[in-house]
Write a protein that holds these residues in place. Sequence first.
Motif, short mmCIF file in Angstrom:
data_model
loop_
_atom_site.label_atom_id
_atom_site.label_comp_id
_atom_site.label_asym_id
_atom_site.label_seq_id
_atom_site.Cartn_x
_atom_site.Cartn_y
_atom_site.Cartn_z
N ASP A 166 53.73 85.63 88.67
CA ASP A 166 52.87 85.66 89.86
C ASP A 166 51.78 84.59 89.75
O ASP A 166 51.47 83.90 90.72
CB ASP A 166 52.22 87.03 90.02
N VAL A 167 51.20 84.47 88.54
CA VAL A 167 50.14 83.47 88.33
C VAL A 167 50.70 82.07 88.52
O VAL A 167 50.11 81.22 89.20
CB VAL A 167 49.53 83.63 86.93
N VAL A 168 51.87 81.81 87.93
CA VAL A 168 52.50 80.49 88.05
C VAL A 168 52.83 80.18 89.51
O VAL A 168 52.58 79.08 90.00
CB VAL A 168 53.77 80.42 87.18
N LYS A 169 53.39 81.18 90.19
CA LYS A 169 53.75 80.99 91.59
C LYS A 169 52.52 80.70 92.43
O LYS A 169 52.52 79.79 93.27
CB LYS A 169 54.47 82.24 92.12
N ASN A 170 51.46 81.46 92.23
CA ASN A 170 50.24 81.25 93.00
C ASN A 170 49.64 79.88 92.74
O ASN A 170 49.17 79.20 93.67
CB ASN A 170 49.22 82.35 92.68
N ASN A 171 49.65 79.45 91.48
CA ASN A 171 49.14 78.12 91.16
C ASN A 171 49.97 77.03 91.82
O ASN A 171 49.44 76.01 92.29
CB ASN A 171 49.13 77.91 89.64
N ALA A 172 51.28 77.24 91.88
CA ALA A 172 52.16 76.26 92.51
C ALA A 172 51.88 76.16 94.01
O ALA A 172 51.90 75.07 94.59
CB ALA A 172 53.62 76.64 92.26
N VAL A 173 51.63 77.31 94.64
CA VAL A 173 51.32 77.31 96.07
C VAL A 173 50.01 76.55 96.33
O VAL A 173 49.91 75.76 97.28
CB VAL A 173 51.23 78.75 96.61
N ILE A 174 49.00 76.78 95.49
CA ILE A 174 47.73 76.07 95.64
C ILE A 174 47.93 74.57 95.45
O ILE A 174 47.33 73.75 96.15
CB ILE A 174 46.68 76.60 94.64
#
Length: 452
Positions: A240-248
Amino acid sequence: MTVVVFVGPTLPSQEVKAYLDAVVLPPVQQGDVYRVARNQPQAIGIIDGFFEGVPSVWHKEILWAMEQGIPVFGSASMGALRAAELVDFGMIGVGGIFEDYLSGVLQDDDEVAVLHSPAELGYQPLSTPMVSIRATVKKAQAQGILPAESASEILEHAKSKHYRHRIWQDIGQEVNKLPGVQAFLDWLPKNQVDAKADDARTMLALMADCLSQGTLPSNPVTRTEPTLVWKQLRNRIDSDVVKNNAVIDELRLDPQLYSELRDRAVLSVIAQEEATVQDQQPDRETLIRQMTDHRAKAGLSHKAHLMEWLDSNDLNLAGYEDMLADAARIDAAVAARLRQLDGPLLAELKRTGRYVELRDRAVAKSNAAVVNGPVSGADRLRMVLWYFENRLGTDVPDNLDSYAISLGLTGRAALDDLIEAEFLFCGRNSGAGASHGKAASVRHEGSIDECT
């Protein structure tokens, strides 16, 4: 991040901050301790936690945090329960409730359970925990207010009730024929004991002392077994953290949108901090209004559409409610400062290079001095429709008074005047109006029948 404290109905967040310079988070649930422990805080304090309807915090999360050298304190509610279970592994339990669970005097989870309001209303307790009922009855008996038999029957009656229904007013009415109960009910408002809050304060004071004196206890290193379910939980949170960082990162590739959303996000943080300090959170009516507005704009008229939207946006109902509360806090913060914004708005216009354009347009509109006769209600409605549908390309807001106030106007009448002046100006000055939508000619006797 230095210290993290999970708290909800037991204490308001501002009281926690009176003891500690801490990051205050909502009641702990599954994954939360692992999530914050990844950032290596100096200490973690657990007061409140979810246990019904939401997965509870895992013991293994706490063990893993302690394995990283992070002291974990527990008290009052979920914190006391987990501390009693993990004290042999190094979790630091504080307070009488913890001691009673550790010794076996208390065994049931419902002893500390309470019904409380949702997050946007500050997790206000709506029932009384059994541990506080016990402490209050014990105090009344010690002061000679309640005879022993009545005290015993009150406790038995309260214990028989579901934790959601343990409310002093109801309990008092149901046992009012017992000896001494009327005197007890008169004594109660100024003398009842909040056992959970007392223990929570004791824990916060201990954490503050340990931090200030540099005496945080070290934990015995207990290796956390890498079981399959533990790996799955960690992988889910880490992904989830990796995905959120990628979206940002994708957002950063659109610098204009990033700048706009960044400013809105900063306003969100400020609004949340202010709401916490003032203990003012959006009420249910405000949240419903936010939800109605959002669903209308997003085209989510049916519940099935809303649920699909939530799923596609990686949200659950609780997260959606948090999003609505965030928007409501921002609206409230903006509304409270509308009269202070003229100077800063003009400064921003100059900084962004839009000031000269709008100033010249305002001067031209003033010089045109288009004077219209009395305008009928039907004509005014046509102007409103023209403004929103032709000029802005959007639907007319449901509440024009609220819309006007959001623009810093006094209300609907001021908005009508603004729209009428724009309509007449666009009709007279096709150059100024060409880029904003169509405006037909105006007959200055007051009729606007020819306007489209």
